[in-house]
Design a protein around this motif. Structure first.
Motif, short mmCIF file in Angstrom:
data_model
loop_
_atom_site.label_atom_id
_atom_site.label_comp_id
_atom_site.label_asym_id
_atom_site.label_seq_id
_atom_site.Cartn_x
_atom_site.Cartn_y
_atom_site.Cartn_z
N GLU A 13 0.85 -1.18 0.00
CA GLU A 13 0.00 0.00 0.00
C GLU A 13 0.89 1.24 0.00
N GLY A 14 0.77 2.04 -1.09
CA GLY A 14 1.63 3.21 -1.19
C GLY A 14 1.45 4.15 -0.01
N PHE A 15 0.21 4.50 0.28
CA PHE A 15 -0.12 5.30 1.46
C PHE A 15 -1.33 4.67 2.13
N GLY A 16 -2.47 4.80 1.51
CA GLY A 16 -3.68 4.22 2.07
C GLY A 16 -4.69 5.27 2.46
N LEU A 17 -5.26 5.96 1.45
CA LEU A 17 -6.30 6.95 1.75
C LEU A 17 -7.47 6.31 2.49
N VAL A 18 -7.80 5.08 2.12
CA VAL A 18 -8.91 4.39 2.79
C VAL A 18 -8.60 4.22 4.27
N THR A 19 -7.36 3.88 4.58
CA THR A 19 -6.95 3.72 5.99
C THR A 19 -7.16 5.02 6.76
N ALA A 20 -6.73 6.12 6.16
CA ALA A 20 -6.90 7.42 6.81
C ALA A 20 -8.38 7.79 6.93
N GLU A 21 -9.18 7.41 5.93
CA GLU A 21 -10.62 7.69 6.00
C GLU A 21 -11.28 6.90 7.13
N TYR A 22 -10.90 5.64 7.30
CA TYR A 22 -11.40 4.88 8.46
C TYR A 22 -11.11 5.64 9.75
N MET A 23 -9.85 6.02 9.91
CA MET A 23 -9.39 6.62 11.16
C MET A 23 -10.04 7.97 11.40
N LEU A 24 -10.23 8.75 10.32
CA LEU A 24 -10.90 10.04 10.45
C LEU A 24 -12.27 9.88 11.09
N ARG A 25 -12.94 8.78 10.77
CA ARG A 25 -14.28 8.52 11.27
C ARG A 25 -14.26 7.75 12.59
N SER A 26 -13.10 7.76 13.24
CA SER A 26 -12.94 7.12 14.55
C SER A 26 -13.16 5.61 14.50
N LYS A 27 -12.72 4.99 13.40
CA LYS A 27 -12.79 3.54 13.29
C LYS A 27 -11.41 2.94 13.58
N PRO A 28 -11.32 1.97 14.45
CA PRO A 28 -10.03 1.28 14.64
C PRO A 28 -9.69 0.53 13.35
N VAL A 29 -8.41 0.34 13.09
CA VAL A 29 -7.97 -0.30 11.85
C VAL A 29 -7.11 -1.50 12.15
N ILE A 30 -7.39 -2.60 11.44
CA ILE A 30 -6.50 -3.76 11.43
C ILE A 30 -5.82 -3.77 10.06
N GLY A 31 -4.49 -3.64 10.04
CA GLY A 31 -3.79 -3.52 8.77
C GLY A 31 -2.60 -4.46 8.67
N TYR A 32 -2.25 -4.80 7.43
CA TYR A 32 -1.07 -5.63 7.20
C TYR A 32 0.17 -4.82 7.52
N ASN A 33 1.12 -5.44 8.20
CA ASN A 33 2.29 -4.75 8.74
C ASN A 33 3.36 -4.55 7.66
N HIS A 34 3.10 -3.62 6.74
CA HIS A 34 4.04 -3.38 5.65
C HIS A 34 3.73 -2.04 5.00
N SER A 35 4.74 -1.44 4.41
CA SER A 35 4.65 -0.24 3.57
C SER A 35 3.82 0.87 4.23
N GLY A 36 3.00 1.57 3.41
CA GLY A 36 2.31 2.75 3.93
C GLY A 36 1.40 2.48 5.10
N THR A 37 0.79 1.30 5.14
CA THR A 37 -0.13 0.97 6.23
C THR A 37 0.57 1.05 7.58
N SER A 38 1.78 0.54 7.65
CA SER A 38 2.50 0.53 8.93
C SER A 38 2.99 1.92 9.31
N GLU A 39 2.94 2.89 8.39
CA GLU A 39 3.29 4.26 8.72
C GLU A 39 2.08 5.05 9.24
N ILE A 40 0.88 4.61 8.87
CA ILE A 40 -0.33 5.31 9.30
C ILE A 40 -0.87 4.73 10.60
N VAL A 41 -0.98 3.41 10.64
CA VAL A 41 -1.55 2.73 11.80
C VAL A 41 -0.46 2.53 12.86
N VAL A 42 -0.72 2.97 14.06
CA VAL A 42 0.20 2.76 15.18
C VAL A 42 -0.32 1.56 15.98
#
Length: 373
Positions: free
Chosen positions: A287-316
């Motif tokens: 995932e280059g960045f993950g706009l969808v990931t950021a959109e989840y989080m903006l709406r106060s949704k917890p995220v389960i993401g694969y531990n690689h690339s852009g996802t691991s930079e957005i999700v703590v």
């Protein structure tokens, strides 16, 4: 300053949605004059009309393709290289009197912006949004030296994550690459959805594609069901090729998940979809960045993401959600968030704050505009 944005497709999602948000911010700022080059009329051109942005419609052929069979690739190469050269000449004729100051290419899969910038004697900024080789198995029609010269010849290459930056910097050490994260709007339409702990809804929005790993998420649902956990549902939103969709349907049938997993197809009202979610999932391998990931989080949704690339930079991990490495871990984290409403609430709250502090379209536009000076 007049900036020509070049995009290789016309639909208003993914890279084009990020581009639209950037152009909209530039228009609001009033300091720069954006112009768009796009292959065909679409919702994107309608959006340009609405904000008063001039656009040109002209074919844009990719300078790479999926590395399939040698013969098929050779045929594409022989057909497309002359087409690209012709397109650059046509574009020069269209734009030579526009007094373009900067050409801003919106993807790594098109070279016309780089070649046109040379002919127009203007600056070139290249926005890299994807792992073209690793994610899509793309191969260039040109030799390595030519490709390197294009990337290293750009005034600035913009990578949307540190993962992309590191990937391209290793390949093209002479390129001037900066990382600027994509951004999402800091506002969205509120919706009235009553969430219940009885059924926890997981949402995964994205193009149906093997490297997006929707099949792996269905496997995780199968693991949950085998444990007797049935108080969940998974909504998969997105369209894709029929053969991969058939694989997903086969897995749903294999695990007897027809009442738990839904393939929604393309969803135009993504906000309405996200309103139904209790938890967002992003399983993409690259995932280059993950706009969808950021959109989840903006709406106060917890995220389960694969531990690689852009996802691991957005999700703590352990703060805004969970990062997994195996399908068993994915299933375990899904179970954890099904059972623990307090964690869902905490991760969601933390995620929203992280997005507002780091990943908004205003922050993105401010950082990109610094490059134009």
């Amino acid at each position: 300053m007049k900036i020509l944005f070049v995009t290789h497709y016309s639909d208003m999602y993914g890279a084009n949605m990020a581009l639209y948000k950037l152009i909209k911010e530039l228009v609001a700022g009033g300091e720069h004059e954006p112009v768009l080059l796009i292959p065909s009329m679409s919702d994107m051109t309608k959006a340009m009309d609405e904000i008063g942005v001039k656009y040109y419609v002209s074919p844009i052929t990719s300078w790479c393709a999926v590395d399939s069979t040698p013969l098929r690739f050779l045929v594409k190469k022989l057909l497309r290289k002359p087409r690209i050269a012709k397109e650059v000449d046509t574009l020069y004729g269209m734009l030579k009197d526009e007094n373009i100051d900067i050409i801003h290419s919106n993807s790594s899969v098109i070279v016309q912006g780089a070649l046109l910038a040379k002919k127009l004697s203007c600056r070139h900024i290249w926005h890299i949004r994807e792992f073209s080789i690793e994610h899509f198995n793309n191969r260039y029609f040109y030799d390595d030296r030519f490709v390197r010269e294009q990337f290293e010849g750009a005034d600035t290459v913009v990578a949307i994550s540190d993962s992309i930056k590191d990937n391209y910097q290793k390949r093209y050490p002479g390129a001037h690459i900066v990382r600027i994260y994509d951004g999402v709007s800091d506002t969205y339409e509120e919706c009235d959805v009553n969430h219940s702990d009885d059924i926890i809804t997981f949402v995964y929005a994205g193009y149906l594609f093997p490297m997006k790993k929707q099949d792996e998420v269905i496997d995780a649902c199968g693991i949950l069901k085998s444990k007797g956990i049935n108080n969940f549902r998974l909504l998969l939103a997105g369209s894709g090729k029929e053969d991969y969709e058939n694989i997903l349907r086969s897995k749903i049938s294999e695990y007897d998940l027809s009442e738990r997993v839904e393939l929604l197809g393309y969803v135009k009202d993504i906000n309405k979809l996200f309103c139904q979610a209790d938890v967002g999932i992003i399983a993409s391998r690259y995932e280059g960045f993950g706009l969808v990931t950021a959109e989840y989080m903006l709406r106060s949704k917890p995220v389960i993401g694969y531990n690689h690339s852009g996802t691991s930079e957005i999700v703590v991990d352990g703060e805004t959600g969970k990062l997994y490495n195996t399908v068993e871990e994915l299933a375990g984290f899904m179970q954890e968030l099904i059972e623990d409403s307090s964690k869902r609430e905490l991760y969601g709250k933390n995620g929203r704050r992280r997005v507002l502090d780091n990943f908004t379209d205003k922050i993105n536009a401010e950082n990109v505009m610094k490059l134009y000076k």
